[in-house]
Write a protein that holds these residues in place. Sequence first.
Motif, PDB file in Angstrom:
ATOM      1  N   PRO A  83       5.259 -19.870  -9.802  1.00 44.76           N
ATOM      2  CA  PRO A  83       4.164 -18.898  -9.950  1.00 44.76           C
ATOM      3  C   PRO A  83       4.286 -18.092 -11.243  1.00 44.76           C
ATOM      4  O   PRO A  83       4.667 -16.922 -11.241  1.00 44.76           O
ATOM      5  CB  PRO A  83       4.340 -18.009  -8.717  1.00 44.76           C
ATOM      6  CG  PRO A  83       5.805 -18.082  -8.415  1.00 44.76           C
ATOM      7  CD  PRO A  83       6.294 -19.414  -8.855  1.00 44.76           C
ATOM      8  N   HIS A  84       3.900 -18.736 -12.342  1.00 40.54           N
ATOM      9  CA  HIS A  84       4.155 -18.149 -13.662  1.00 40.54           C
ATOM     10  C   HIS A  84       3.411 -16.836 -13.907  1.00 40.54           C
ATOM     11  O   HIS A  84       3.741 -16.097 -14.816  1.00 40.54           O
ATOM     12  CB  HIS A  84       3.801 -19.159 -14.755  1.00 40.54           C
ATOM     13  CG  HIS A  84       2.416 -19.700 -14.611  1.00 40.54           C
ATOM     14  ND1 HIS A  84       1.316 -19.090 -15.146  1.00 40.54           N
ATOM     15  CD2 HIS A  84       1.952 -20.771 -13.932  1.00 40.54           C
ATOM     16  CE1 HIS A  84       0.239 -19.774 -14.816  1.00 40.54           C
ATOM     17  NE2 HIS A  84       0.590 -20.800 -14.070  1.00 40.54           N
ATOM     18  N   SER A  85       2.383 -16.548 -13.085  1.00 43.26           N
ATOM     19  CA  SER A  85       1.657 -15.284 -13.309  1.00 43.26           C
ATOM     20  C   SER A  85       2.178 -14.145 -12.441  1.00 43.26           C
ATOM     21  O   SER A  85       1.631 -13.042 -12.470  1.00 43.26           O
ATOM     22  CB  SER A  85       0.167 -15.463 -13.012  1.00 43.26           C
ATOM     23  OG  SER A  85      -0.371 -16.406 -13.877  1.00 43.26           O
ATOM     24  N   PHE A  86       3.208 -14.411 -11.637  1.00 44.14           N
ATOM     25  CA  PHE A  86       3.704 -13.348 -10.747  1.00 44.14           C
ATOM     26  C   PHE A  86       4.359 -12.227 -11.541  1.00 44.14           C
ATOM     27  O   PHE A  86       5.195 -12.480 -12.411  1.00 44.14           O
ATOM     28  CB  PHE A  86       4.710 -13.908  -9.736  1.00 44.14           C
ATOM     29  CG  PHE A  86       5.346 -12.834  -8.897  1.00 44.14           C
ATOM     30  CD1 PHE A  86       4.603 -12.173  -7.925  1.00 44.14           C
ATOM     31  CD2 PHE A  86       6.677 -12.449  -9.096  1.00 44.14           C
ATOM     32  CE1 PHE A  86       5.174 -11.156  -7.150  1.00 44.14           C
ATOM     33  CE2 PHE A  86       7.255 -11.443  -8.328  1.00 44.14           C
ATOM     34  CZ  PHE A  86       6.499 -10.800  -7.351  1.00 44.14           C
ATOM     35  N   ASN A  87       3.971 -11.014 -11.221  1.00 43.43           N
ATOM     36  CA  ASN A  87       4.587  -9.852 -11.860  1.00 43.43           C
ATOM     37  C   ASN A  87       4.616  -8.730 -10.827  1.00 43.43           C
ATOM     38  O   ASN A  87       3.593  -8.126 -10.510  1.00 43.43           O
ATOM     39  CB  ASN A  87       3.754  -9.453 -13.093  1.00 43.43           C
ATOM     40  CG  ASN A  87       4.385  -8.306 -13.858  1.00 43.43           C
ATOM     41  OD1 ASN A  87       4.852  -7.330 -13.260  1.00 43.43           O
ATOM     42  ND2 ASN A  87       4.407  -8.413 -15.168  1.00 43.43           N
ATOM     43  N   ALA A  88       5.790  -8.484 -10.281  1.00 41.39           N
ATOM     44  CA  ALA A  88       5.919  -7.518  -9.181  1.00 41.39           C
ATOM     45  C   ALA A  88       5.444  -6.133  -9.599  1.00 41.39           C
ATOM     46  O   ALA A  88       4.779  -5.424  -8.837  1.00 41.39           O
ATOM     47  CB  ALA A  88       7.370  -7.467  -8.712  1.00 41.39           C
ATOM     48  N   THR A  89       5.783  -5.751 -10.833  1.00 37.78           N
ATOM     49  CA  THR A  89       5.390  -4.420 -11.306  1.00 37.78           C
ATOM     50  C   THR A  89       3.874  -4.286 -11.296  1.00 37.78           C
ATOM     51  O   THR A  89       3.319  -3.282 -10.835  1.00 37.78           O
ATOM     52  CB  THR A  89       5.942  -4.191 -12.735  1.00 37.78           C
ATOM     53  OG1 THR A  89       7.340  -4.428 -12.685  1.00 37.78           O
ATOM     54  CG2 THR A  89       5.665  -2.809 -13.251  1.00 37.78           C
ATOM     55  N   GLN A  90       3.195  -5.348 -11.769  1.00 39.91           N
ATOM     56  CA  GLN A  90       1.727  -5.279 -11.813  1.00 39.91           C
ATOM     57  C   GLN A  90       1.106  -5.301 -10.416  1.00 39.91           C
ATOM     58  O   GLN A  90       0.125  -4.610 -10.159  1.00 39.91           O
ATOM     59  CB  GLN A  90       1.179  -6.437 -12.641  1.00 39.91           C
ATOM     60  CG  GLN A  90       1.363  -6.213 -14.129  1.00 39.91           C
ATOM     61  CD  GLN A  90       0.996  -7.443 -14.955  1.00 39.91           C
ATOM     62  OE1 GLN A  90       0.452  -8.414 -14.429  1.00 39.91           O
ATOM     63  NE2 GLN A  90       1.319  -7.407 -16.234  1.00 39.91           N
ATOM     64  N   TRP A  91       1.682  -6.083  -9.525  1.00 39.30           N
ATOM     65  CA  TRP A  91       1.180  -6.070  -8.130  1.00 39.30           C
ATOM     66  C   TRP A  91       1.239  -4.643  -7.588  1.00 39.30           C
ATOM     67  O   TRP A  91       0.270  -4.123  -7.053  1.00 39.30           O
ATOM     68  CB  TRP A  91       2.071  -6.939  -7.227  1.00 39.30           C
ATOM     69  CG  TRP A  91       1.763  -8.390  -7.176  1.00 39.30           C
ATOM     70  CD1 TRP A  91       1.087  -9.144  -8.099  1.00 39.30           C
ATOM     71  CD2 TRP A  91       2.167  -9.290  -6.126  1.00 39.30           C
ATOM     72  NE1 TRP A  91       1.064 -10.450  -7.671  1.00 39.30           N
ATOM     73  CE2 TRP A  91       1.705 -10.571  -6.485  1.00 39.30           C
ATOM     74  CE3 TRP A  91       2.881  -9.141  -4.941  1.00 39.30           C
ATOM     75  CZ2 TRP A  91       1.931 -11.696  -5.679  1.00 39.30           C
ATOM     76  CZ3 TRP A  91       3.109 -10.260  -4.141  1.00 39.30           C
ATOM     77  CH2 TRP A  91       2.634 -11.526  -4.509  1.00 39.30           C
ATOM     78  N   VAL A  92       2.413  -4.053  -7.736  1.00 33.21           N
ATOM     79  CA  VAL A  92       2.619  -2.734  -7.131  1.00 33.21           C
ATOM     80  C   VAL A  92       1.740  -1.682  -7.813  1.00 33.21           C
ATOM     81  O   VAL A  92       1.178  -0.811  -7.144  1.00 33.21           O
ATOM     82  CB  VAL A  92       4.119  -2.360  -7.133  1.00 33.21           C
ATOM     83  CG1 VAL A  92       4.339  -0.929  -6.651  1.00 33.21           C
ATOM     84  CG2 VAL A  92       4.900  -3.335  -6.251  1.00 33.21           C
ATOM     85  N   GLN A  93       1.557  -1.829  -9.138  1.00 36.88           N
ATOM     86  CA  GLN A  93       0.683  -0.881  -9.845  1.00 36.88           C
ATOM     87  C   GLN A  93      -0.744  -0.958  -9.304  1.00 36.88           C
ATOM     88  O   GLN A  93      -1.361   0.064  -9.003  1.00 36.88           O
ATOM     89  CB  GLN A  93       0.640  -1.205 -11.345  1.00 36.88           C
ATOM     90  CG  GLN A  93       1.651  -0.422 -12.152  1.00 36.88           C
ATOM     91  CD  GLN A  93       1.890  -1.034 -13.525  1.00 36.88           C
ATOM     92  OE1 GLN A  93       1.298  -2.060 -13.886  1.00 36.88           O
ATOM     93  NE2 GLN A  93       2.769  -0.412 -14.290  1.00 36.88           N
ATOM     94  N   ALA A  94      -1.246  -2.183  -9.165  1.00 39.81           N
ATOM     95  CA  ALA A  94      -2.637  -2.363  -8.691  1.00 39.81           C
ATOM     96  C   ALA A  94      -2.777  -1.835  -7.267  1.00 39.81           C
ATOM     97  O   ALA A  94      -3.780  -1.220  -6.904  1.00 39.81           O
ATOM     98  CB  ALA A  94      -3.031  -3.833  -8.761  1.00 39.81           C
ATOM     99  N   ILE A  95      -1.748  -2.059  -6.463  1.00 36.84           N
ATOM    100  CA  ILE A  95      -1.801  -1.623  -5.067  1.00 36.84           C
ATOM    101  C   ILE A  95      -1.717  -0.101  -4.984  1.00 36.84           C
ATOM    102  O   ILE A  95      -2.462   0.542  -4.257  1.00 36.84           O
ATOM    103  CB  ILE A  95      -0.678  -2.321  -4.260  1.00 36.84           C
ATOM    104  CG1 ILE A  95      -1.048  -3.803  -4.090  1.00 36.84           C
ATOM    105  CG2 ILE A  95      -0.445  -1.643  -2.920  1.00 36.84           C
ATOM    106  CD1 ILE A  95       0.068  -4.689  -3.585  1.00 36.84           C
ATOM    107  N   LYS A  96      -0.836   0.446  -5.790  1.00 34.04           N
ATOM    108  CA  LYS A  96      -0.684   1.902  -5.775  1.00 34.04           C
ATOM    109  C   LYS A  96      -1.976   2.581  -6.251  1.00 34.04           C
ATOM    110  O   LYS A  96      -2.401   3.594  -5.689  1.00 34.04           O
ATOM    111  CB  LYS A  96       0.497   2.293  -6.670  1.00 34.04           C
ATOM    112  CG  LYS A  96       0.968   3.686  -6.384  1.00 34.04           C
ATOM    113  CD  LYS A  96       2.202   4.073  -7.126  1.00 34.04           C
ATOM    114  CE  LYS A  96       2.479   5.540  -6.841  1.00 34.04           C
ATOM    115  NZ  LYS A  96       3.520   6.086  -7.680  1.00 34.04           N
TER     116      LYS A  96
END
Length: 441
Positions: A83-96
């Motif tokens: 999953p080359h587009s996975f970015n935990a920081t960005q997931w959490v930012q969007a969710i927050k």
Amino acid sequence: MKRTGTLLLLSCLWAGCLEAQTAASSYVPAPENLEARQAFSDARFGIFLHWGLYSLFAQGEWYMQNEGIDRHEYAKAMDAFYPHSFNATQWVQAIKASGARYICFTSRHHEGFSMWDTRCSDYNIMHTPWAQDVVKQLADACHEQQIGLHLYYSHIDWTRDDYPMGRTGRNTGKDPARADWPSYYRFMNAQLTELLTRYGRIDGIWFDGMWDHDQDAQTFDWQLAEQYRLIHSLQPACIIGNNHHQTPFEGEDMQMFERDVPGENKAGLSGQSISALPLETCETMNGMWGYKIKDQNYKSTPTLIRLLVRTASKGANLLLNIGPQPNGALPATALSRLREMGEWLNGPAGESIYATVAGPVSMGDTIVSTRSRREGSIYLHLLTDNVPSTLTLPLDEKVKSATALLTGEKLAFRFDRKQRTLTLTLPQAPRGQVDYIVKLN
Ligand code: GLC
């Protein structure tokens, strides 16, 4: 006389001893657990993330079971997990940014594939070409951005032989002769121990799958009490929930409802009575939990906001699901729903949702209420496009002021002491408003 006295003393000792035993075996939540429960209830909004090998097939998380796919054939997908587009920081930012205050991530779903560097089985993310521990990355991102992390953990397994099959997982090529509950139970507890000792604070464990043995529920012993004790001994504040669709069992710290606000049972999974524990409703943004390529049937932002308001009005959290794509990105539509929900929740409306309890007024689906836990203000939520010019509501408490929350406008009102009703005069609301909120003090 002496004998009676001795007998009395003995029986008191025995009763005391029994009491002590019962107390020892019954669950007493630790002070930090009670604190965590309160913080959890105050959060009111979380995001569920169903991501696993199943995401690659893009047919939802039940694909293996629904299509009867052989487990060895299915497991070949591991070799394509990158999953080359996975970015935990960005997931959490969007969710927050959506106003959500915690996430719940599928660490291992029914397919049996573990999304972390587990030493208990090779069927895990480190044995894919991507070879990165997604639980670790998410835990780090959540801790850094200070949002809660719950981990979904499946009680059932469609791949391992030692899990004694229930009513699902019967056509995936497992060998029923090799069922071995003690071995499977040890495996689960070892995995839970990893999750609770290697990644810092885990705010909750979200169990699912117990319904798999509903046909032999009388004889099948999940040994939950011992498993719950293990979790609480590792992290006393960790909130345990189990999606068994029943009234909570001892050792559980929250109660969940699948696809229904508490008290409703439209989806057919929520006939259970409502407990005094923190409540959570889980629901999909579209129709499926895991990514399904054909499922573009997203609920609109107003529908999602109204669902959040209705869950809050029942004193419950909303855990809203997103199925990340095979490449590790969150679907664009989900991202825009998150953004729009955030615009609403991060504005003045937020105080009518966070840190509230169920309110005193409820008239069908369109007039509901919440109440701030600390100040006691009541928030009336009019979930209708056609706000009337006057509104009379049953209310058993005196009101000193009424304010349109989003504009700050003071509203005229009359309280009828005899009838115990409140009549509000409402200015013309712009049409299409998602939620006309009136704050009563
Ligand atoms: C059901 C489904 C499961 C999903 C869960 C979420 O139990 O079996 O796939 O993860 O609901 O609520």
